[in-house]
Design an enzyme around this catalytic site. Structure first.
Site, PDB file in Angstrom:
ATOM      1  N   LEU B  44       0.837  -1.199   0.000  1.00  0.00           N
ATOM      2  CA  LEU B  44       0.000   0.000   0.000  1.00  0.00           C
ATOM      3  C   LEU B  44       0.869   1.245   0.000  1.00  0.00           C
ATOM      4  O   LEU B  44       0.646   2.181  -0.771  1.00  0.00           O
ATOM      5  CB  LEU B  44      -0.914  -0.004   1.220  1.00  0.00           C
ATOM      6  CG  LEU B  44      -2.059  -1.003   1.169  1.00  0.00           C
ATOM      7  CD1 LEU B  44      -2.915  -0.874   2.409  1.00  0.00           C
ATOM      8  CD2 LEU B  44      -2.897  -0.786  -0.077  1.00  0.00           C
ATOM      9  N   ARG B 332      -6.069  -6.304  21.910  1.00  0.00           N
ATOM     10  CA  ARG B 332      -5.217  -7.387  21.400  1.00  0.00           C
ATOM     11  C   ARG B 332      -4.154  -7.842  22.386  1.00  0.00           C
ATOM     12  O   ARG B 332      -4.042  -9.029  22.694  1.00  0.00           O
ATOM     13  CB  ARG B 332      -4.540  -6.937  20.102  1.00  0.00           C
ATOM     14  CG  ARG B 332      -5.494  -6.836  18.953  1.00  0.00           C
ATOM     15  CD  ARG B 332      -4.804  -6.353  17.706  1.00  0.00           C
ATOM     16  NE  ARG B 332      -5.777  -6.336  16.594  1.00  0.00           N
ATOM     17  CZ  ARG B 332      -5.471  -5.961  15.355  1.00  0.00           C
ATOM     18  NH1 ARG B 332      -4.247  -5.556  15.071  1.00  0.00           N
ATOM     19  NH2 ARG B 332      -6.387  -5.978  14.416  1.00  0.00           N
TER      20      ARG B 332
HETATM   21  C1  LIG Z   1      -2.889 -11.168   8.042  1.00  0.00           C
HETATM   22  C2  LIG Z   1      -2.847  -9.681   8.223  1.00  0.00           C
HETATM   23  C3  LIG Z   1      -4.026  -8.957   8.369  1.00  0.00           C
HETATM   24  C4  LIG Z   1      -4.007  -7.578   8.515  1.00  0.00           C
HETATM   25  N1  LIG Z   1      -5.190  -6.892   8.631  1.00  0.00           N
HETATM   26  C5  LIG Z   1      -5.162  -5.539   8.707  1.00  0.00           C
HETATM   27  C6  LIG Z   1      -6.370  -4.794   8.736  1.00  0.00           C
HETATM   28  O1  LIG Z   1      -7.459  -5.375   8.701  1.00  0.00           O
HETATM   29  N2  LIG Z   1      -6.300  -3.450   8.798  1.00  0.00           N
HETATM   30  C7  LIG Z   1      -5.113  -2.787   8.807  1.00  0.00           C
HETATM   31  O2  LIG Z   1      -5.114  -1.561   8.833  1.00  0.00           O
HETATM   32  N3  LIG Z   1      -3.934  -3.458   8.789  1.00  0.00           N
HETATM   33  C8  LIG Z   1      -3.950  -4.820   8.731  1.00  0.00           C
HETATM   34  N4  LIG Z   1      -2.760  -5.504   8.698  1.00  0.00           N
HETATM   35  C9  LIG Z   1      -1.505  -4.749   8.681  1.00  0.00           C
HETATM   36  C10 LIG Z   1      -1.271  -4.191   7.277  1.00  0.00           C
HETATM   37  O3  LIG Z   1      -1.746  -5.090   6.306  1.00  0.00           O
HETATM   38  C11 LIG Z   1       0.203  -3.972   6.986  1.00  0.00           C
HETATM   39  O4  LIG Z   1       0.789  -3.338   8.047  1.00  0.00           O
HETATM   40  C12 LIG Z   1       0.385  -3.061   5.773  1.00  0.00           C
HETATM   41  O5  LIG Z   1      -0.336  -3.582   4.687  1.00  0.00           O
HETATM   42  C13 LIG Z   1       1.841  -2.922   5.406  1.00  0.00           C
HETATM   43  O6  LIG Z   1       1.923  -2.291   4.143  1.00  0.00           O
HETATM   44  P1  LIG Z   1       3.319  -1.864   3.580  1.00  0.00           P
HETATM   45  O7  LIG Z   1       3.092  -1.235   2.248  1.00  0.00           O
HETATM   46  O8  LIG Z   1       4.017  -1.041   4.587  1.00  0.00           O
HETATM   47  O9  LIG Z   1       4.177  -3.204   3.443  1.00  0.00           O
HETATM   48  P2  LIG Z   1       3.836  -4.499   2.570  1.00  0.00           P
HETATM   49  O10 LIG Z   1       2.462  -4.494   2.050  1.00  0.00           O
HETATM   50  O11 LIG Z   1       4.268  -5.662   3.391  1.00  0.00           O
HETATM   51  O12 LIG Z   1       4.790  -4.384   1.315  1.00  0.00           O
HETATM   52  C14 LIG Z   1       6.151  -4.617   1.431  1.00  0.00           C
HETATM   53  C15 LIG Z   1       6.734  -4.464   0.047  1.00  0.00           C
HETATM   54  O13 LIG Z   1       8.128  -4.366   0.134  1.00  0.00           O
HETATM   55  C16 LIG Z   1       8.719  -5.275  -0.745  1.00  0.00           C
HETATM   56  N5  LIG Z   1       9.999  -5.671  -0.146  1.00  0.00           N
HETATM   57  C17 LIG Z   1      10.241  -6.037   1.121  1.00  0.00           C
HETATM   58  N6  LIG Z   1      11.567  -6.261   1.291  1.00  0.00           N
HETATM   59  C18 LIG Z   1      12.157  -6.015   0.098  1.00  0.00           C
HETATM   60  C19 LIG Z   1      13.502  -6.062  -0.383  1.00  0.00           C
HETATM   61  N7  LIG Z   1      14.528  -6.385   0.428  1.00  0.00           N
HETATM   62  N8  LIG Z   1      13.728  -5.767  -1.684  1.00  0.00           N
HETATM   63  C20 LIG Z   1      12.714  -5.421  -2.519  1.00  0.00           C
HETATM   64  N9  LIG Z   1      11.443  -5.344  -2.114  1.00  0.00           N
HETATM   65  C21 LIG Z   1      11.165  -5.639  -0.824  1.00  0.00           C
HETATM   66  C22 LIG Z   1       7.750  -6.412  -0.894  1.00  0.00           C
HETATM   67  O14 LIG Z   1       7.961  -7.041  -2.134  1.00  0.00           O
HETATM   68  C23 LIG Z   1       6.434  -5.640  -0.863  1.00  0.00           C
HETATM   69  O15 LIG Z   1       6.165  -5.172  -2.164  1.00  0.00           O
HETATM   70  C24 LIG Z   1      -2.766  -6.899   8.550  1.00  0.00           C
HETATM   71  C25 LIG Z   1      -1.581  -7.601   8.415  1.00  0.00           C
HETATM   72  C26 LIG Z   1      -1.601  -8.992   8.263  1.00  0.00           C
HETATM   73  C27 LIG Z   1      -0.311  -9.729   8.121  1.00  0.00           C
END
Ligand SMILES: Cc1cc2nc3c(=O)[nH]c(=O)nc-3n(C[C@H](O)[C@H](O)[C@H](O)COP(=O)(O)OP(=O)(O)OC[C@H]3O[C@@H](n4cnc5c(N)ncnc54)[C@H](O)[C@@H]3O)c2cc1C
Ligand code: HEM
Ligand code: HEM
Ligand code: SF4
Ligand code: F3S
Ligand code: FES
Lengths: 269, 639, 223
Positions: B44, B332
């Site tokens: 996201l 939680r």
């Molecule tokens: C099962 C579950 C249910 C959840 N439910 C909710 C909910 O209902 N409501 C809510 O608000 N939050 C919820 N969360 C939390 C939320 O989904 C996450 O905190 C949030 O989506 C993280 O988004 P992000 O973009 O920061 O990271 P991510 O979506 O994890 O994206 C990480 C990105 O980084 C890339 N990446 C990582 N390391 C590297 C690397 N070394 N080199 C290149 N690329 C890399 C990956 O490929 C990916 O594209 C939930 C989490 C889980 C696990």
């Protein structure tokens, strides 16, 4: 029920091994020992891989990430059917209780011209991303959009769009299709966006571009085999392919009578 | 050193708007295309950032380790996303969302950042609707809301049980549009393995192509990390198999401060581990707690009986007993710890005695199976698929699991780390959630950072640097490539006896038992003694087959595991230093008689940002004091 | 957008041409069944038919174009589809795809072959190495009945026709329901109906047409 209440099983795996895209592949046979019914299919492969590594051999490469049926990464054809052919079940959610001791299991990668094999069970599904890049979006800019409730969306429409939007982009539909067609994937996206007022505006341009992109990416045509629907782990229905055909025909007609143009000017996007 | 978050002062209500006008420079449209921004991560946070920056006219290069940007673990979010729209007319407001977030975070977050989050939360919903995200609607066509995570207002927007998926696909479609338009270049199956810092500023990254194995650098004018959370340090978690700390850890080793690593969130309702072959844990939406009653047998000897054979009086509905007013809906961290206590007392059920019952029989009797099926059908289906048990007939077994990391790279109000030009978004930064994140707030944060914050704040940095300052032939890039290659080669050359998974499991189990739901000086010291031994053995005895010049998943995991081992040490050090309990960090020494977390605002009202000093060397602590002008610190109580 | 080169454009053309041919087959069958009303029945029908040259020629033109488009496109897409899925799986397990659906090109080509033969047989009435009984009735009108009766009196000819009818059956058992999906009328509600309609109609064709050579061969009619 704990694992111990079930007997463990031994299985014979006949797995497609291919070291690189340009290398010839072949089937190799492996033993999967002491697998409990609670192992997921991928955990069963983990077990086999640990043994292979210890024996100094290359483990079986397979795609996977979330292991809870939502990321769409896992992908292998089990005994001829992508994801193994259990209703609404991705490979990572398929559990070994669906098999019995002594079973022989054929494990192959997705096979379609649009999905070149990278290694073992890992294929390149970039062609699906290309379809979305071609037009699988609403051309709205970040910011400057109206309030979420400014345009009302009926519950039936929202639900219909959600049914289509559940697609996880795994590509099983393509792998299952005797023609290597991506109609179910494309149909789901076209239907979702055409159903919502926000997406209707550019529906003709979208369907035109996506159908063209499918050909450019080397996907096949649809012969209405419905094999895709059978294999889809998210229960995406072929009614969305019918919708795709309808949207296409409508746009084609409107364009032929000069009412609209489906050609996007380059500056768009 | 005392850190400054550079948060705007003055009236918080218009802090963000004033900041945009007064303190943020703009890059003129003609110049934007001269700047290249590297965005690592397409969840996201990353996808929304890359799409928005590309649309603005910057050259963007985006990276993810999966085969498609659409598969980032944001996809797995189920429950929903918060916003202060106040549609239901139940008294919600930007201030209330701000207040709930600060309080939920146990008063360990920066006020101004949280306010901004609450303020832009409303734009997020509008943006997603415009993209065609099929949010739940009522029959009149208006957006539907549910209440979530113990909030007193209904401010959570959702798309069935797949909100994260739908929001990510929305951001992914915006990103795809930019890729199609050529403003963003996408590099999938590409893993970042180093940050390149030139003359003190972040100017590039070194990556490994996961298909060809090629190690190369990408040069840019700024680097954005949106690489997600690190709770896979516990091995078994609700995160995806590939989620790792590597990106931020490598940045940390290049000088970026890592803040509050000990703030980890444990989710109370997950499917328990079935055996030690298990590779990950699956979350069951918290909403189940609205209709399920949690209990364990009163008598140890009942634990192996079928639940139906245990009479009502022999069941201990411990949450209802301990927290009469919140009961099964206790927050939680509290619900998780309570479950652990029961199991520690030997009253847990299921394999290994690590589970408690979540019983729907009462609600089924009250509402009928139909209603329950309608509300949770898909969850019951998933539960049965995994456990082969029918939860309509037999209570579910649940157990807490690592779920979310509040800690991360330290960033200032502009989301810039202490290294100029390095910006960190989403779960990867230490962010707005303080010591504990509220349900449905992480999706909100990811999209807020990507769509509505970084486009403004990164411009301010770029406007003050010359485009193309760093060149690919700079020694720092050569060195970085050499280091990364050397590290791979070393792993491949060891050819020891233990597999990568065995090491990851060893660290994970150690961390889960000693630094998981509850921590004590003794368990932390023990952990800090064991980790160096594990690290030493890893570099002597790990077995990685194959070569570096091909698709080699063992090699990928080896790298991630090595970083987790190092990071586990820092996490434990942070937990040891924080002599208080707050949010997701529970030190058994610091609790009220009733087991409530005991905060120490006098001594610990700060964010702890750690500076890397080398393997085996003690990291240096930098403190960012937290001031609260708009809320008054109170003791959390859910009794 | 292009009707004849975009995948879905072609799909629609296949459906429409297919449907047109189905219509012909319906009419033709009804006409042919008049054979069960004896010589007079069929011959009267034939006479009436040829009394309307406009109708006959219109039909011929439409059918010819339909068949040609249908034929050419079908070959093009089948080649494309084979190219798009070059490798088959070790285990050939199908969840939904039918034998008929997967062999459309073969049943189709055989049908095409049959039609050509059939035209020479009964319309042009000259097939090398085959003597076709072309006689007039006393009334002077052409005796279609005797021609047909004589033809199907021979086992080989009868068998050729029956086999062709089986091809027709197979082709249409998938084809008819398929057209509704192609033009976008399908959804879970309507689909079962269309499928049933398709199988019923194709069975009717099999029986309706097949009955003629069979009946004649076994001497139920014709003497
Ligand atoms: C099962 C579950 C249910 C959840 N439910 C909710 C909910 O209902 N409501 C809510 O608000 N939050 C919820 N969360 C939390 C939320 O989904 C996450 O905190 C949030 O989506 C993280 O988004 P992000 O973009 O920061 O990271 P991510 O979506 O994890 O994206 C990480 C990105 O980084 C890339 N990446 C990582 N390391 C590297 C690397 N070394 N080199 C290149 N690329 C890399 C990956 O490929 C990916 O594209 C939930 C989490 C889980 C696990
Ligand atoms: C001339 C020889 C013929 C050939 C080579 C042929 C071939 C085919 C093929 C390959 C298909 C499948 C198209 C696809 O994959 O989508 C098809 C579909 C069809 N054919 Fe034929 N066919 C022939 C004659 C006929 C005849 C004589 C009829 C009718 C009596 C007919 C009716 C249909 C119908 C209804 C369909 C379904 C169209 C759709 O899927 O929408 N065909 N044909
Ligand atoms: C047992 C089955 C059939 C019989 C007995 C039969 C009989 C005949 C006869 C007697 C004629 C000549 C009519 C005349 O010139 O007066 C004819 C013409 C024709 N038949 Fe058939 N037919 C059969 C099946 C079919 C089928 C299955 C098809 C198509 C798929 C078909 C297509 C045609 C066509 C195209 C003509 C030419 C019509 C014209 O003159 O334009 N026939 N048939
Ligand atoms: S339609 Fe179904 S099978 Fe095809 S990609 Fe989507 S989820 Fe996978
Ligand atoms: S299987 Fe293939 S042929 Fe069409 S209906 Fe599905 S895409
Ligand atoms: S691994 Fe994510 S869907 Fe199977």
């Amino acid at each position: 029920m704990s694992a111990t209440e079930h007997g463990t099983m031994n299985l014979k795996l006949i797995v497609w091994r291919q070291s690189a895209p340009d290398q010839a592949g072949r089937f190799e046979t492996y033993e999967a020992k002491n697998i409990t019914p609670h192992h997921s299919f991928l955990e069963m492969l983990d077990v086999v891989n640990e043994d292979l590594i210890k024996a100094g051999q290359d483990p079986i490469a397979f795609d996977h990430d979330c292991r809870e049926g939502i990321c769409g990464m896992c992908s292998a054809v089990v005994n001829g059917v992508p994801h193994g052919g259990h209703e609404r079940t991705t490979l990572c959610q398929l559990h070994m209780r669906k098999f019995k001791d002594g079973d022989a299991i054929y494990i192959e990668p997705w096979r379609a011209r649009a999905f070149p094999i990278l290694r073992d069970l890992v294929v390149d599904r970039g062609a699906l991303d290309k379809l979305i890049q071609a037009a699988g979006y609403v051309s709205c800019h970040t910011g400057g959009v109206p309030d979420g409730n400014a345009v009302l969306v009926g519950k039936p429409e929202a639900d219909y769009a959600m049914d289509a939007a559940e697609c996880i982009g795994c590509g099983a539909c393509v792998a299952a299709c005797p023609n290597g067609a991506a109609m179910l994937f494309a149909g789901a996206k076209v239907s979702q966006l055409a159903e919502l007022p926000q997406g209707q505006v550019e529906a003709p341009q979208r369907v035109a571009a996506m159908v063209k992109a499918m050909a450019d990416q080397g996907f096949g045509n649809c012969s209405n085999h419905y094999e895709c629907e059978g294999a889809c782990p998210k229960g995406i229905k072929v009614k969305f392919i019918a919708r795709l055909n309808r949207e296409f025909t409508k746009a084609l007609f409107l364009e032929k009578i000069g009412a609209i143009s489906t050609v996007r000017v380059a500056s768009d996007g | 050193m005392i850190l400054d978050g550079k948060a705007p002062t003055g009236k918080i209500q218009d802090s963000w708007d004033k900041h945009k006008i007064d303190s943020l420079k703009l890059v003129n449209p003609a110049n934007k295309r001269k700047y290249k921004v590297l965005v690592v991560g397409t969840g996201l946070a990353g996808a929304s950032a890359a799409a928005s920056l590309g649309e603005l006219g910057y050259q963007v290069e985006a990276f993810c380790y999966q085969d498609s940007p659409r598969r980032a673990h944001s996809i797995a979010a189920q429950g929903g996303i918060n916003a202060a729209k106040g549609y239901p007319n139940d008294g919600d407001s930007i201030y209330r969302l701000f207040y709930d977030t600060i309080k939920g975070g146990d008063f360990r977050a920066r006020e101004a950042d949280v306010w901004r989050l609450a303020q832009v939360s409303n734009n997020i919903i509008d943006q997603c609707v415009a993209q065609g995200v099929p949010f739940a609607r009522d029959y009149a066509g208006y957006l539907d809301n549910r209440s979530f995570g113990g909030a007193q207002v209904s401010r959570t927007f959702f798309a069935r049980g797949q909100t994260g998926q739908q929001l990510l696909l929305g951001a992914y479609s915006a990103l795809s549009r930019q890729i199609g338009a050529g403003t963003v270049k996408m590099f999938a199956r590409t893993e970042m393995l180093d940050l390149v810092v030139v003359d003190g500023e972040a100017k590039g990254i070194t990556v490994r192509d996961l298909v060809t194995g090629e190690v190369r650098s990408h040069v840019g004018d700024a680097v954005v990390l949106a690489t997600g959370g690190y709770v896979n340090v516990f091995y078994l978690s609700t995160n995806a198999m590939g989620c790792s700390v590597s990106a931020i850890w490598k940045a940390h080793k290049k000088g970026a401060y890592l803040a509050n690593p000990c703030y980890t969130q444990i989710h109370p309702t997950c499917i328990p581990q079935a055996g030690d072959y298990q590779s990950k844990l699956t979350l069951m939406s918290e909403s189940l707690r609205n209709d399920g009653r949690i209990w364990v047998p009163k008598k140890k000897e009942d634990c192996n009986k079928a639940p139906s054979e245990i009479p009502e009086d022999d069941r201990d509905y411990y949450l209802e007993r301990k927290y009469p007013s919140f009961g099964n809906l206790a927050p939680r961290d509290i619900a998780s710890r309570a479950a652990k206590e029961q199991c520690d007392e030997g009253r847990g059920v299921g394999p290994g005695g690590r589970g408690v019952y979540l019983d729907f029989s009462a609600s089924i009797a009250r509402l009928g199976e139909g209603t329950i099926r309608e509300r949770y059908g898909n969850l019951f289906e998933m539960y049965e698929r995994i456990t082969d048990e029918n939860a309509y007939k037999r209570p579910m077994r649940i157990y807490p699991a690592p779920h979310y990391s509040m800690g991360g790279l330290w960033v200032d109000y502009n989301l810039q780390s202490n290294i100029p030009g390095l910006f960190v978004l989403g779960e990867a930064n230490f962010s707005v959630h303080g010591a504990n994140r509220l349900g449905a707030s992480a999706l909100m944060q990811g999209l807020a950072d990507g769509y509505f914050v970084i486009p403004y704040t990164i411009a301010n940095y770029l406007a003050q640097t010359k485009p193309g300052k760093a060149k690919a032939d700079h020694p720092e890039f050569k060195k970085s490539i050499a280091d990364v290659t050397a590290e791979r080669d070393r792993m491949l050359s060891i050819n020891g006896k233990k597999t990568v998974t065995e090491f990851m499991r060893e660290v994970g189990v150690l961390m889960w038992n000693n630094v998981g739901m509850a921590r004590s000086q003794q368990t932390l010291n023990e952990t800090l003694k064991k980790i160096p031994a594990i690290r030493e053995e890893f570099w002597k005895n790990v077995k990685v087959t194959g070569t570096g010049g091909e698709l080699n998943q063992q090699l990928e995991n080896a790298g991630r595991t090595a970083d987790f081992i190092d990071f586990a040490e820092l996490l434990s050090q942070d937990a040891l230093h924080r002599e208080e309990s707050c949010g997701g960090h529970f030190r058994v020494e610091h609790q009220y008689p009733d087991g409530e977390a005991k905060r120490d605002d006098a001594n610990f009202a700060y964010s702890a940002a750690w500076e890397w000093k080398g393997t085996g060397k003690a990291p240096e602590l930098h403190k960012e004091p937290l001031k609260f002008d708009n809320v008054h610190l109170a003791v959390r109580s859910y009794k | 957008m292009r009707l004849l080169s975009d995948s879905i454009g072609r799909k629609v053309v296949m459906a429409i041409t297919g449907l047109l041919m189905v219509l012909f087959v319906v009419g033709h069958m009804l006409g042919n069944l008049s054979i069960f009303a004896g010589a007079n029945g069929l011959n009267t029908y034939a006479e009436k038919l040829h009394g309307l040259p406009a109708v006959v020629w219109a039909t011929r033109v439409v059918m010819l174009t339909a068949v040609l488009f249908h034929l050419v496109i079908s070959i093009v897409i089948t080649l494309e589809n084979n190219k798009a899925s070059p490798n088959k799986y070790a285990v050939d397990r199908k969840l939904r795809a039918s034998f008929a659906g997967r062999n459309m090109i073969w049943t189709g080509l055989l049908l095409g072959g049959f039609i050509i033969f059939h035209l020479f047989h009964f319309t042009i009435r000259s097939v090398p190495g085959m003597d076709i009984l072309a006689v007039q009735e006393l009334s002077g009108r052409f005796d279609v009945f005797s021609m047909v009766a004589a033809a199907f009196g021979k086992v080989t000819t009868a068998v050729v026709y029956v086999v062709a009818m089986v091809m027709l059956y197979l082709h249409l058992s998938h084809g008819i329901q398929s057209t509704f999906q192609s033009v976008g009328l399908n959804n879970p509600k309507t689909m079962p109906g269309f499928v049933r309609f398709g199988s019923v109609l194709s069975v009717i064709f099999l029986i309706g047409y097949g009955a003629i050579p069979v009946a004649i061969l076994f001497g139920l009619i014709g003497k």
